[in-house]
Design a protein around this motif. Structure first.
Motif, PDB file in Angstrom:
ATOM      1  N   VAL A  66       0.850  -1.186   0.000  1.00  0.00           N
ATOM      2  CA  VAL A  66       0.000   0.000   0.000  1.00  0.00           C
ATOM      3  C   VAL A  66       0.884   1.233   0.000  1.00  0.00           C
ATOM      4  O   VAL A  66       1.860   1.308   0.757  1.00  0.00           O
ATOM      5  CB  VAL A  66      -0.952   0.018   1.218  1.00  0.00           C
ATOM      6  CG1 VAL A  66      -1.799   1.291   1.202  1.00  0.00           C
ATOM      7  CG2 VAL A  66      -1.848  -1.210   1.239  1.00  0.00           C
ATOM      8  N   LEU A  67       0.550   2.200  -0.858  1.00  0.00           N
ATOM      9  CA  LEU A  67       1.288   3.454  -0.922  1.00  0.00           C
ATOM     10  C   LEU A  67       0.315   4.553  -1.315  1.00  0.00           C
ATOM     11  O   LEU A  67      -0.367   4.466  -2.337  1.00  0.00           O
ATOM     12  CB  LEU A  67       2.432   3.365  -1.939  1.00  0.00           C
ATOM     13  CG  LEU A  67       3.332   4.603  -2.062  1.00  0.00           C
ATOM     14  CD1 LEU A  67       4.049   4.882  -0.743  1.00  0.00           C
ATOM     15  CD2 LEU A  67       4.349   4.431  -3.183  1.00  0.00           C
ATOM     16  N   ASN A  68       0.233   5.581  -0.474  1.00  0.00           N
ATOM     17  CA  ASN A  68      -0.638   6.736  -0.727  1.00  0.00           C
ATOM     18  C   ASN A  68      -2.082   6.319  -1.021  1.00  0.00           C
ATOM     19  O   ASN A  68      -2.753   6.869  -1.890  1.00  0.00           O
ATOM     20  CB  ASN A  68      -0.098   7.574  -1.891  1.00  0.00           C
ATOM     21  CG  ASN A  68       1.102   8.403  -1.486  1.00  0.00           C
ATOM     22  OD1 ASN A  68       1.675   8.202  -0.429  1.00  0.00           O
ATOM     23  ND2 ASN A  68       1.505   9.327  -2.344  1.00  0.00           N
ATOM     24  N   GLY A  69      -2.558   5.337  -0.291  1.00  0.00           N
ATOM     25  CA  GLY A  69      -3.944   4.912  -0.431  1.00  0.00           C
ATOM     26  C   GLY A  69      -4.215   3.970  -1.585  1.00  0.00           C
ATOM     27  O   GLY A  69      -5.353   3.529  -1.756  1.00  0.00           O
ATOM     28  N   VAL A  70      -3.193   3.639  -2.380  1.00  0.00           N
ATOM     29  CA  VAL A  70      -3.355   2.701  -3.493  1.00  0.00           C
ATOM     30  C   VAL A  70      -2.833   1.339  -3.045  1.00  0.00           C
ATOM     31  O   VAL A  70      -1.712   1.230  -2.544  1.00  0.00           O
ATOM     32  CB  VAL A  70      -2.609   3.188  -4.744  1.00  0.00           C
ATOM     33  CG1 VAL A  70      -2.808   2.213  -5.897  1.00  0.00           C
ATOM     34  CG2 VAL A  70      -3.083   4.580  -5.136  1.00  0.00           C
ATOM     35  N   SER A  71      -3.641   0.294  -3.220  1.00  0.00           N
ATOM     36  CA  SER A  71      -3.277  -1.048  -2.770  1.00  0.00           C
ATOM     37  C   SER A  71      -2.888  -1.916  -3.954  1.00  0.00           C
ATOM     38  O   SER A  71      -3.517  -1.870  -5.020  1.00  0.00           O
ATOM     39  CB  SER A  71      -4.444  -1.689  -2.021  1.00  0.00           C
ATOM     40  OG  SER A  71      -4.138  -3.025  -1.664  1.00  0.00           O
ATOM     41  N   ALA A  72      -1.847  -2.730  -3.752  1.00  0.00           N
ATOM     42  CA  ALA A  72      -1.379  -3.633  -4.806  1.00  0.00           C
ATOM     43  C   ALA A  72      -2.217  -4.894  -4.900  1.00  0.00           C
ATOM     44  O   ALA A  72      -2.114  -5.618  -5.897  1.00  0.00           O
ATOM     45  CB  ALA A  72       0.085  -4.004  -4.567  1.00  0.00           C
ATOM     46  N   GLU A  73      -3.015  -5.214  -3.902  1.00  0.00           N
ATOM     47  CA  GLU A  73      -3.870  -6.400  -3.897  1.00  0.00           C
ATOM     48  C   GLU A  73      -3.080  -7.651  -4.287  1.00  0.00           C
ATOM     49  O   GLU A  73      -3.292  -8.248  -5.359  1.00  0.00           O
ATOM     50  CB  GLU A  73      -5.046  -6.219  -4.862  1.00  0.00           C
ATOM     51  CG  GLU A  73      -5.932  -5.027  -4.576  1.00  0.00           C
ATOM     52  CD  GLU A  73      -6.703  -5.166  -3.267  1.00  0.00           C
ATOM     53  OE1 GLU A  73      -6.771  -6.303  -2.755  1.00  0.00           O
ATOM     54  OE2 GLU A  73      -7.211  -4.154  -2.759  1.00  0.00           O
ATOM     55  N   PRO A  74      -2.142  -8.101  -3.450  1.00  0.00           N
ATOM     56  CA  PRO A  74      -1.301  -9.251  -3.822  1.00  0.00           C
ATOM     57  C   PRO A  74      -2.087 -10.543  -4.026  1.00  0.00           C
ATOM     58  O   PRO A  74      -1.607 -11.452  -4.700  1.00  0.00           O
ATOM     59  CB  PRO A  74      -0.326  -9.365  -2.642  1.00  0.00           C
ATOM     60  CG  PRO A  74      -1.012  -8.671  -1.504  1.00  0.00           C
ATOM     61  CD  PRO A  74      -1.818  -7.568  -2.113  1.00  0.00           C
ATOM     62  N   ASP A  75      -3.286 -10.648  -3.464  1.00  0.00           N
ATOM     63  CA  ASP A  75      -4.068 -11.872  -3.618  1.00  0.00           C
ATOM     64  C   ASP A  75      -4.581 -12.063  -5.043  1.00  0.00           C
ATOM     65  O   ASP A  75      -5.059 -13.153  -5.382  1.00  0.00           O
ATOM     66  CB  ASP A  75      -5.254 -11.859  -2.652  1.00  0.00           C
ATOM     67  CG  ASP A  75      -4.817 -11.901  -1.192  1.00  0.00           C
ATOM     68  OD1 ASP A  75      -3.688 -12.350  -0.948  1.00  0.00           O
ATOM     69  OD2 ASP A  75      -5.599 -11.468  -0.328  1.00  0.00           O
ATOM     70  N   LEU A  76      -4.490 -11.038  -5.874  1.00  0.00           N
ATOM     71  CA  LEU A  76      -4.973 -11.171  -7.237  1.00  0.00           C
ATOM     72  C   LEU A  76      -4.061 -12.037  -8.097  1.00  0.00           C
ATOM     73  O   LEU A  76      -4.493 -12.570  -9.126  1.00  0.00           O
ATOM     74  CB  LEU A  76      -5.118  -9.784  -7.884  1.00  0.00           C
ATOM     75  CG  LEU A  76      -6.202  -8.870  -7.301  1.00  0.00           C
ATOM     76  CD1 LEU A  76      -6.162  -7.510  -7.981  1.00  0.00           C
ATOM     77  CD2 LEU A  76      -7.583  -9.495  -7.457  1.00  0.00           C
TER      78      LEU A  76
END
Length: 937
Positions: free
Chosen positions: A699-709
């Motif tokens: 997560v950076l600046n409110g944007v999530s990478a969603e690793p579960d995808l």
């Protein structure tokens, strides 16, 4: 009636026949011979009647044609002027009546282009004064075949307002082979909303098969606006043997006319009219109408309200005006009258940046001054400059925006650095009782920036301009249902605000940079700061931003205007944006991992699909990605729009034909998806204008990478997440779009690696706002260090020992240090006989030691038996026989141990040792002449 008869079959073969109707016979030309000559022959109307026919006569030359306004009279073979109420093009054909599709035209529905489109029933539809194309995703072609005796041309008038429908025009010969055409001849130029344009293409002599082809693309789910076609004119036919009557609603007042004119409003005409007839009382018509309609009673929906301009006393009043053209009747039962003029009331203030002149007219403030609209313009204080722009919030001068009225504001943008050069913000509201839609568009390209369907409450919308170019915007309000009872549907625009406009006005001043003290212009004059500089609050001088910071937005006053770049990023020289230098460092378990991603710096492309719309149109999503952004940007181009605007070199055309950013997306219609002879790229958008940073965090600046995808990372090297954002908001993304590229070490991939999207989100996004990508590459592994290999020492052979270095498995590094070379070192070798001797000696030594221990223990047991024998012999001062006093082998003594005195420590230890040998021991007091003593057995 004479006509040019054209047959359209499988390959559109052509047969030409000219017929002149006489009382008992008609004339016809024979086919032209090799010399270009032909004969005129008479043909009886009744078969078998061949008497009293005129003899054949040599006809006119095959290339003969009459001038415009005349036709060839076959009986005299002379050009004759057309009568009033008709017209002729001479050597041309014109089609301008579209009550039905004219003879010779065919509307073809192409099924093979779409796999699932067999249920399509679209066609070109006649609408009286024009033809209307399909509105859906099917492909429809309007086809016409014509034989030209000489080189000619075809021209047509059209409306093409929506680039979500592809409109092409091409020509084939009699062998169904497409003739050579340039892109600007084939792809039709987009028109402004409501405007007509003309397209002309040259034709060769011989058979020409003309195709007008449209294909709608509804990827976004919105209905497209159809193409409108009218006034098709073809030049190059040999001659015309008749004049064409004017269509209803049009007239030709004089003989020899080459065209007809539309009847004025409130008049009408029938077919072939030489004049127009006024409408009866209480009836009306618009220009070119073939009939009049009854006027309805006037209602509140037939007038609107405006404010007069301010008078010399600063007063205004409400006026009411009829909607033009006025079609209602006032003086009948049930009709309403126009309301009276309202009371005079004080004028609202002028819009910001304007001032009220002596005649109560709002005028723009002179350069260098400002006003909020309520006072006269004032000079900006020393060390400040006006903030140029436009802000409209009072509408007493501009007419109230109602119904389908368009309001346009030009914006010439300049002077900004960074990703935003200016911004337009407006507050609006739509009130609809039926289907309606508000469009916010760019003029020239008619690109729809955003649209809103149905009724919408009062809200604000903001659009950012990311290029330094002049652009004009327009608002268009359209009803899908054109029934008059819905005339009350309105859109209200409350305010419009534009920033950073050349030649704009100012409502306020801001601090500016002063001329340097050592300059000859030193003083209070303002100067623009160079790119990447801010205005120091203390000195009002330009200062360069610190390293790895960028200027955010339009504010350049104070060092806080320089915003630090995110993790893993640096700023460019102008401090206008941040980017990655394709290197990354991370500390893991007290080890520093260094990544070199330069192999991923070039723009990469990812094509996803195919997907199909509801009616079977095949399309692909194309993503162009510039991971680091320090090299070439990712560019997505709308090739249809690009071709359409090829002759438009304005800044606006350059503004909309393509987008360039870190990540952009285009919708691709493959050449086999609709039968196009080239792939079509459209709906290009930017997904990442700003680089937020690169980190191993999710997560950076409110944007999530969603690793579960994505599948779990099975390697020990962490994933690197590159975060991006786009500040351009949309109807579904209030905060704009964002994107995350997960870079993963995979030694099995190539250096360029492989891009993919989540399997659960095949379009790259699950919510339409955040896009996710996985980039697996061998280049995403850290640089190799000494910790990534180990040493193996070989056996000493011939006095030489070799040392090898091998990578740790699995190898999870790239580049960096190399394996040390194989090395050899001397060593001492032992002879075989010496090895055998040493081994034998060691064996003998062990054997001797074992025997010594065995016999020593045996001796100790014999000493014990002897001591017992002695003790038994001395008991009662007698020495018994040896065979009765000694213990037999394995016999246990029965006597108890009697301690005459406390045993010593040595005695206890010996007693314990004897017990461990499996023998019992005891102490007895011996009576003898000797001194008393302890005997330990």
């Amino acid at each position: 009636m004479d006509t040019l008869l054209i047959f359209l079959s499988a390959c559109l073969c052509v047969f030409v026949c000219v017929i002149i109707v006489q009382s008992e016979y008609y004339y016809q030309y024979t086919e032209c011979d090799s010399t270009g000559a032909r004969w005129r022959v008479a043909i009886p109307r009744s078969p078998g009647s061949c008497s009293d026919l005129p003899p054949p006569t040599r006809g006119t030359d095959c290339s003969f044609s009459c001038p415009a306004g005349k036709f060839l009279e076959m009986s005299t073979q002379q050009c004759t002027p057309c009568a009033a109420g008709s017209y002729s093009l001479g050597s041309g054909l014109r089609f301008d009546q579209w009550d039905a599709i004219p003879a010779g035209f065919t509307s073809l529905m192409e099924y093979a282009a779409a796999v699932f489109c067999s249920h399509c029933s679209s066609s070109w539809t006649p609408q009286g004064v024009y033809l209307e194309s399909n509105r859906d995703e099917c492909t429809v072609s309007l086809v016409y075949a014509v034989h030209l005796e000489k080189q000619g041309s075809v021209s047509f008038t059209y409306q093409y307002p929506d680039n979500n429908i592809f409109f092409e025009f091409y020509v084939q010969n009699e062998q169904c082979q497409e003739m050579a055409q340039t892109d600007d001849q084939k792809w039709i130029k987009v028109t402004n909303n409501g405007e007509w344009d003309t397209h002309t293409v040259s034709l060769k002599s011989g058979t020409n098969i003309l195709y007008w082809r449209t294909t709608g693309i509804l990827v976004g789910g919105k209905m497209v606006k159809p193409v409108l076609l009218k006034n098709i004119q073809i030049e190059g036919v040999a001659y015309t043997s008749e004049c064409f009557p004017c269509r209803p609603g049009w007239f030709s007042p004089t003989p020899g006319s080459s065209s007809c004119q539309p009847c004025p409003s409130n008049t009408y005409s029938v077919k072939g009219a030489s004049s127009c007839t006024p409408c009866p009382e209480h009836h009306y018509s618009h220009e070119g109408w073939p009939e009049c309609k009854e006027r309805p009673p006037c209602s509140e929906k037939d007038y609107f309200q405006i404010h007069t301009a301010c008078d010399s006393e600063g007063k205004t009043q409400v006026l009411y005006r009829w909607v033009e053209p006025k079609i209602c009747v006032e003086n009948i039962t049930g009709a309403v009258e126009l309301p009276a003029t309202g009371q005079r009331e004080p004028c609202p203030p002028c819009n910001p940046g304007y001032y009220n002149s002596n005649d109560s007219t709002c005028l723009p403030c002179p350069p260098g001054t400002h006003s909020d609209g309520t006072y006269t313009c004032a000079q900006c204080p020393a060390g400040t400059e006006p903030v140029l722009g436009y802000e409209y919030k009072w509408w007493n001068v501009l007419r109230y925006i109602y119904n389908n009225t368009l309001f346009m504001v030009p914006a010439s943008l300049s002077g900004m650095t960074g990703s935003e050069f200016g911004r337009i913000t407006f507050v609006f509201e739509t009130i609809c009782s039926a289907d309606c839609e508000l469009y916010f568009m760019m003029v020239k390209s008619t690109t729809v920036v955003e649209s809103w369907e149905g009724s919408k409450g009062k809200q604000s919308y903001s659009h950012s301009m990311t290029r330094n170019a002049s652009v004009t915007y327009t608002w268009a309000f359209q009803r899908t249902n054109h029934v008059r009872r819905f005339i009350a549907d309105t859109v209200k625009i409350y305010s419009i605000n534009l920033t950073n406009v050349i030649d704009g006005v100012a409502s306020a001043c801001r601090a500016c940079a002063l001329v340097p003290q050592n300059s000859q212009r030193a003083g209070s004059s303002c100067v623009p700061c160079p790119a990447g500089f801010y205005i120091d609050r203390d000195t009002n001088r330009c200062q360069e931003c610190p390293p790895n910071t960028h200027l955010a937005g339009r504010q350049t006053y104070g060092q806080d205007a320089c915003v630090a770049c995110g993790p893993g990023s640096i700023s460019n020289k102008e401090h206008s944006r941040c980017y990655s230098d394709c290197s990354f460092t991370h500390t893991l378990n007290n080890r520093t991992l260094t990544f070199d991603l330069s192999a991923l710096s070039d723009v990469a492309s990812l094509t996803i699909g195919p997907s199909f719309t509801s009616k079977g149109t095949k399309y692909l999503h194309l993503f162009n990605i510039s991971l680091c952004g320090h090299g070439r940007a990712a560019v997505c181009t709308d090739n249809v729009t690009d071709v359409s605007n090829k002759d438009d070199q304005s800044d606006a055309a350059q503004f909309v034909n393509s987008v360039d950013s870190f990540i952009c997306q285009s919708t691709i219609i493959p050449s086999d998806g609709r039968g196009f002879r080239m792939a079509i790229s459209s709906q290009s958008i930017s997904l990442a204008d700003t680089f937020i940073g690169a980190t191993v965090d999710t997560v950076l600046n409110g944007v999530s990478a969603e690793p579960d995808l994505f599948p779990e990372n099975s390697q020990d090297v962490p994933d690197i997440n590159f975060f991006y954002s786009s500040t351009q908001v949309t109807a579904s993304c209030d905060l704009g779009r964002s994107s995350v590229i997960t870079v993963r070490c995979n030694p099995e991939k190539s250096e360029r690696g492989e891009l993919s999207v989540p399997s659960s989100c095949p379009a790259g996004t699950c919510d339409g706002c955040t896009f996710h990508f996985l980039w697996e590459s061998a280049s995403a592994c850290p640089r190799c260090t000494e910790d990534d290999y180990h040493r193996i020492e070989g056996a000493c052979k011939g006095g030489v020992q070799e040392t090898l270095y091998v990578w740790n498995e699995p190898k999870l590094c790239t580049k960096g240090v190399s394996l040390p070379p194989r090395s050899s070192s001397p060593c001492e070798a032992i002879a075989l006989w010496l090895k055998v001797g040493v081994g034998g000696g060691a064996f003998v030594a062990v054997l001797l030691i074992s025997l010594t221990c065995y016999f020593w223990k045996k001796n100790k047991r014999l000493e014990y038996k002897y001591s017992r024998l002695v003790m038994s012999a001395n008991k009662e001062c007698e020495l018994p026989a040896a065979d009765s006093c000694g213990l037999a082998e394995g016999e246990e003594p029965d006597d108890d141990v009697v301690y005459a005195q406390k045993p010593s420590l040595l005695g206890k230890l010996r007693a314990i040792a004897n017990k461990e040998d499996g023998e019992s021991s005891e102490s007895v007091q011996l009576k003898s002449s000797q001194s008393d003593r302890w005997v330990l057995g």
